[in-house]
Design a protein around this motif. Structure first.
Motif, PDB file in Angstrom:
ATOM      1  N   PRO A  26       1.106   7.514  -4.301  1.00  0.00           N
ATOM      2  CA  PRO A  26       0.199   6.287  -4.449  1.00  0.00           C
ATOM      3  C   PRO A  26      -0.969   6.239  -5.018  1.00  0.00           C
ATOM      4  O   PRO A  26      -1.636   7.371  -4.993  1.00  0.00           O
ATOM      5  CB  PRO A  26       0.226   5.600  -3.137  1.00  0.00           C
ATOM      6  N   GLY A  27      -1.628   5.117  -5.788  1.00  0.00           N
ATOM      7  CA  GLY A  27      -2.851   4.967  -6.152  1.00  0.00           C
ATOM      8  C   GLY A  27      -2.953   3.647  -6.847  1.00  0.00           C
ATOM      9  O   GLY A  27      -2.038   3.122  -7.222  1.00  0.00           O
ATOM     10  N   ALA A  28      -4.230   3.352  -7.180  1.00  0.00           N
ATOM     11  CA  ALA A  28      -4.648   2.157  -7.991  1.00  0.00           C
ATOM     12  C   ALA A  28      -4.492   2.545  -9.428  1.00  0.00           C
ATOM     13  O   ALA A  28      -3.868   1.765 -10.106  1.00  0.00           O
ATOM     14  CB  ALA A  28      -5.950   1.934  -7.912  1.00  0.00           C
ATOM     15  N   TYR A  29      -4.632   3.769  -9.928  1.00  0.00           N
ATOM     16  CA  TYR A  29      -4.482   4.103 -11.360  1.00  0.00           C
ATOM     17  C   TYR A  29      -5.260   3.265 -12.148  1.00  0.00           C
ATOM     18  O   TYR A  29      -4.703   2.963 -13.328  1.00  0.00           O
ATOM     19  CB  TYR A  29      -2.738   4.275 -11.626  1.00  0.00           C
TER      20      TYR A  29
ATOM     21  N   GLU B 111       2.977  -1.457  -4.815  1.00  0.00           N
ATOM     22  CA  GLU B 111       2.645  -1.472  -3.338  1.00  0.00           C
ATOM     23  C   GLU B 111       1.914  -2.858  -3.104  1.00  0.00           C
ATOM     24  O   GLU B 111       0.805  -3.218  -3.771  1.00  0.00           O
ATOM     25  CB  GLU B 111       1.807  -0.343  -3.106  1.00  0.00           C
ATOM     26  N   THR B 112       2.544  -3.497  -2.121  1.00  0.00           N
ATOM     27  CA  THR B 112       2.068  -5.023  -1.811  1.00  0.00           C
ATOM     28  C   THR B 112       1.684  -5.065  -0.193  1.00  0.00           C
ATOM     29  O   THR B 112       1.132  -6.134   0.098  1.00  0.00           O
ATOM     30  CB  THR B 112       2.922  -6.193  -2.079  1.00  0.00           C
ATOM     31  N   VAL B 113       1.880  -4.050   0.422  1.00  0.00           N
ATOM     32  CA  VAL B 113       1.445  -4.216   1.725  1.00  0.00           C
ATOM     33  C   VAL B 113       0.591  -2.745   2.311  1.00  0.00           C
ATOM     34  O   VAL B 113       0.531  -1.683   1.490  1.00  0.00           O
ATOM     35  CB  VAL B 113       2.842  -4.037   2.810  1.00  0.00           C
ATOM     36  N   PRO B 114      -0.383  -3.164   3.111  1.00  0.00           N
ATOM     37  CA  PRO B 114      -1.303  -2.003   3.331  1.00  0.00           C
ATOM     38  C   PRO B 114      -0.746  -0.654   4.285  1.00  0.00           C
ATOM     39  O   PRO B 114      -1.240   0.300   4.139  1.00  0.00           O
ATOM     40  CB  PRO B 114      -2.511  -2.642   4.027  1.00  0.00           C
TER      41      PRO B 114
ATOM     42  N   THR C 224       5.878   0.833   3.222  1.00  0.00           N
ATOM     43  CA  THR C 224       6.330   1.111   1.894  1.00  0.00           C
ATOM     44  C   THR C 224       7.183   2.107   1.966  1.00  0.00           C
ATOM     45  O   THR C 224       8.375   2.110   1.261  1.00  0.00           O
ATOM     46  CB  THR C 224       4.801   1.666   0.935  1.00  0.00           C
ATOM     47  N   TRP C 225       7.454   3.207   2.847  1.00  0.00           N
ATOM     48  CA  TRP C 225       8.288   4.181   3.058  1.00  0.00           C
ATOM     49  C   TRP C 225       9.622   3.691   3.374  1.00  0.00           C
ATOM     50  O   TRP C 225      10.580   4.084   2.813  1.00  0.00           O
ATOM     51  CB  TRP C 225       7.938   5.084   3.932  1.00  0.00           C
ATOM     52  N   ARG C 226       9.462   2.418   4.265  1.00  0.00           N
ATOM     53  CA  ARG C 226      11.046   1.885   4.577  1.00  0.00           C
ATOM     54  C   ARG C 226      11.490   1.195   3.295  1.00  0.00           C
ATOM     55  O   ARG C 226      12.862   1.047   3.194  1.00  0.00           O
ATOM     56  CB  ARG C 226      10.443   0.648   5.432  1.00  0.00           C
ATOM     57  N   GLN C 227      10.656   0.730   2.403  1.00  0.00           N
ATOM     58  CA  GLN C 227      11.297   0.343   0.939  1.00  0.00           C
ATOM     59  C   GLN C 227      11.852   1.417   0.108  1.00  0.00           C
ATOM     60  O   GLN C 227      12.604   1.088  -0.737  1.00  0.00           O
ATOM     61  CB  GLN C 227      10.226  -0.664   0.314  1.00  0.00           C
ATOM     62  N   VAL C 228      10.957   2.457  -0.158  1.00  0.00           N
ATOM     63  CA  VAL C 228      11.003   3.233  -1.268  1.00  0.00           C
ATOM     64  C   VAL C 228      12.113   4.603  -0.641  1.00  0.00           C
ATOM     65  O   VAL C 228      12.809   5.153  -1.434  1.00  0.00           O
ATOM     66  CB  VAL C 228       9.940   3.931  -1.936  1.00  0.00           C
TER      67      VAL C 228
END
Length: 160
Positions: A18-21, A83-86, A91-95
């Motif tokens: 993850p990152g802002a990139y 990523e739309t949640v903090p 996020t792991w549950r989605q990916v």
């Protein structure tokens, strides 16, 4: 860790970086390159503008759609996810990744310790890679702000 030959099984199946990139630079490329060498399939998590503002107190200079396209185009990245949640566990549950990769500037910090605890609870490893200290988006942003000079009266940095 030595390079893994073509077709060889890597230590992890699905990795997440993850990152802002924002203001994509060599440090971003290094994380993605190192991450891909440790997993069979790499998902890069690109935080939304709103999430970046929440985490860093400012919106990225490069809009999400452009950051996403840049990251998606890097040869080490198999997929990009917004990523739309903090909560990284959400996020792991989605990916559904096996390992999360971060720069080692997170190691030993309250945020890094929480990340490790949260992911240990769901069986996900957190692996740190060397942070590229001589280049960062924050440094690049400061340089760009300095070049732009002080904002005109009534103009905030966000509106420049």
């Amino acid at each position: 860790m030595p390079e893994i030959g073509a077709g060889a099984r890597r230590p992890y199946r699905v990795g997440y970086a993850p990152g802002a990139y924002d203001l994509f630079h060599i440090g971003h490329l290094n994380i993605l390159r190192h991450a891909r060498s440790r997993c069979d399939y790499l998902v890069a998590g690109v935080v939304s503008d709103e999430m970046a503002e929440l985490a860093k107190g400012r919106r990225p200079m490069i809009p999400l759609v452009e950051r996403l396209e840049i990251v998606r185009s890097v040869k080490y990245v198999d997929a990009a996810f917004v990523e739309t949640v903090p909560d990284k566990v959400e996020t792991w549950r989605q990916v559904r990744f096996d390992v999360l990769f971060k720069g080692d500037d997170w190691r030993g910090t309250p945020k890094g310790d929480k990340l490790e605890r949260d992911f240990a609870a769901v069986g996900v490893d957190v692996v740190y890679f060397p942070y590229t200290v001589h280049t960062s988006s924050t440094q690049l942003r400061r340089a760009l702000d300095a070049l732009a000079g002080p904002p005109a009266e009534g103009v905030t940095a966000e509106r420049r």
